[in-house]
Scaffold this motif. Structure first.
Motif, short mmCIF file in Angstrom:
data_model
loop_
_atom_site.label_atom_id
_atom_site.label_comp_id
_atom_site.label_asym_id
_atom_site.label_seq_id
_atom_site.Cartn_x
_atom_site.Cartn_y
_atom_site.Cartn_z
N LYS A 7 0.74 -1.07 -0.01
CA LYS A 7 0.16 -0.15 0.08
C LYS A 7 0.75 1.29 0.03
O LYS A 7 0.43 2.17 -0.96
CB LYS A 7 -1.00 0.16 1.34
CG LYS A 7 -1.69 1.23 1.44
CD LYS A 7 -2.53 1.42 2.69
CE LYS A 7 -3.31 2.50 2.81
NZ LYS A 7 -4.07 2.50 4.24
N THR A 11 1.07 3.91 -2.99
CA THR A 11 0.39 5.43 -2.81
C THR A 11 1.26 6.23 -3.18
O THR A 11 1.08 7.36 -3.68
CB THR A 11 -0.29 5.31 -1.35
OG1 THR A 11 0.94 5.01 -0.47
CG2 THR A 11 -1.40 4.38 -1.05
N LYS A 14 1.67 5.55 -7.31
CA LYS A 14 0.28 5.65 -7.67
C LYS A 14 0.15 4.38 -8.77
O LYS A 14 -0.77 3.76 -8.87
CB LYS A 14 0.11 6.93 -8.81
CG LYS A 14 0.08 8.12 -7.85
CD LYS A 14 -0.69 8.29 -6.76
CE LYS A 14 -0.67 9.70 -5.93
NZ LYS A 14 -0.76 9.47 -4.56
N TRP A 39 -5.73 -5.98 -1.89
CA TRP A 39 -6.14 -4.54 -2.12
C TRP A 39 -6.99 -4.48 -3.11
O TRP A 39 -8.07 -3.84 -3.19
CB TRP A 39 -4.80 -3.69 -2.24
CG TRP A 39 -4.16 -3.31 -1.14
CD1 TRP A 39 -2.57 -3.87 -0.79
CD2 TRP A 39 -4.53 -2.96 0.30
NE1 TRP A 39 -2.31 -3.63 0.68
CE2 TRP A 39 -3.47 -3.09 1.00
CE3 TRP A 39 -5.77 -2.13 0.61
CZ2 TRP A 39 -3.39 -2.59 2.36
CZ3 TRP A 39 -5.82 -1.95 2.01
CH2 TRP A 39 -4.68 -2.05 2.95
N LYS A 42 -10.47 -5.38 -1.87
CA LYS A 42 -11.13 -3.99 -1.27
C LYS A 42 -11.23 -2.99 -2.23
O LYS A 42 -11.75 -1.92 -1.41
CB LYS A 42 -9.89 -3.80 -0.01
CG LYS A 42 -10.05 -4.78 1.22
CD LYS A 42 -8.98 -4.15 2.21
CE LYS A 42 -8.90 -5.28 3.25
NZ LYS A 42 -8.19 -4.83 4.49
N GLY A 43 -11.00 -3.23 -3.13
CA GLY A 43 -11.25 -1.97 -4.15
C GLY A 43 -10.34 -0.98 -4.28
O GLY A 43 -10.63 0.33 -4.65
N LYS A 44 -9.40 -1.21 -3.51
CA LYS A 44 -8.22 0.02 -3.53
C LYS A 44 -7.13 -0.09 -4.83
O LYS A 44 -6.49 0.92 -4.83
CB LYS A 44 -7.34 0.02 -2.10
CG LYS A 44 -8.23 -0.14 -1.07
CD LYS A 44 -9.06 1.23 -0.72
CE LYS A 44 -9.72 1.37 0.41
NZ LYS A 44 -10.55 2.70 0.74
N LYS A 46 -6.52 -1.60 -8.90
CA LYS A 46 -6.67 -2.17 -9.84
C LYS A 46 -5.68 -2.61 -10.86
O LYS A 46 -4.81 -1.84 -10.79
CB LYS A 46 -7.89 -1.38 -10.60
CG LYS A 46 -7.50 -0.08 -11.23
CD LYS A 46 -8.42 0.72 -11.99
CE LYS A 46 -7.95 1.80 -12.96
NZ LYS A 46 -8.90 2.57 -13.63
N GLU A 73 -2.62 0.00 -10.10
CA GLU A 73 -2.64 1.29 -9.86
C GLU A 73 -3.56 1.45 -8.55
O GLU A 73 -4.50 0.67 -8.36
CB GLU A 73 -3.78 1.97 -10.88
CG GLU A 73 -4.04 3.36 -10.67
CD GLU A 73 -5.04 3.89 -11.65
OE1 GLU A 73 -5.07 5.35 -11.79
OE2 GLU A 73 -5.47 3.39 -12.39
N TRP A 74 -3.06 2.33 -7.73
CA TRP A 74 -3.89 2.46 -6.29
C TRP A 74 -4.94 3.57 -6.70
O TRP A 74 -4.55 4.69 -7.30
CB TRP A 74 -2.72 3.40 -5.28
CG TRP A 74 -3.43 3.22 -4.09
CD1 TRP A 74 -4.04 4.51 -3.50
CD2 TRP A 74 -3.63 2.23 -3.00
NE1 TRP A 74 -4.52 4.24 -2.40
CE2 TRP A 74 -4.50 2.99 -2.18
CE3 TRP A 74 -3.15 0.96 -2.99
CZ2 TRP A 74 -4.65 1.86 -0.98
CZ3 TRP A 74 -3.58 0.24 -1.73
CH2 TRP A 74 -4.33 0.85 -0.82
N VAL A 75 -6.33 3.21 -6.51
CA VAL A 75 -7.24 3.90 -6.93
C VAL A 75 -8.02 4.78 -5.77
O VAL A 75 -8.92 5.55 -6.12
CB VAL A 75 -8.34 3.13 -7.60
CG1 VAL A 75 -7.93 2.46 -8.93
CG2 VAL A 75 -8.66 1.92 -6.71
N GLN A 76 -7.32 4.54 -4.80
CA GLN A 76 -7.84 5.24 -3.62
C GLN A 76 -7.26 5.79 -2.49
O GLN A 76 -6.19 5.27 -2.08
CB GLN A 76 -9.15 4.76 -2.74
CG GLN A 76 -10.36 4.50 -3.77
CD GLN A 76 -11.70 4.04 -3.03
OE1 GLN A 76 -11.58 3.70 -1.91
NE2 GLN A 76 -12.93 4.10 -3.72
#
Length: 76
Positions: A7, A11, A14, A39, A42-44, A46, A73-76
């Motif tokens: 993570k 983050t 990106k 991740w 968890k939708g974080k 993609k 890609e970290w989306v959130q």
């Protein structure tokens, strides 16, 4: 290495190819996929598919033999 380490890495960057993440943590790509799956569920994160044209332009690294690469890609 924990999912939190992945993570933190994503983050900051990106977007990162699987090969870069595996190299950074000195892990097998399959081990990294397992951590990324936490991740993704968890939708974080993609997964993005890059093709050989992307790689030929120098915008990514470490394409597989078939010209495709896993990029996350970290989306959130």
């Amino acid at each position: 290495m924990t999912p939190s380490d992945v993570k933190r890495y994503l983050t900051e960057r990106k977007v990162a190819p699987l090969t870069d993440i595996a190299t950074h943590f000195d892990l097998n790509p399959d081990a990294v996929r397992g951590l990324l799956d936490v991740w993704i569920r968890k939708g974080k994160v993609k997964q993005i598919s890059a093709d050989a044209s992307c790689c030929s332009k120098g915008s990514c690294s470490g394409c597989s033999e078939n010209g495709h690469q896993e990029i996350y890609e970290w989306v959130q």
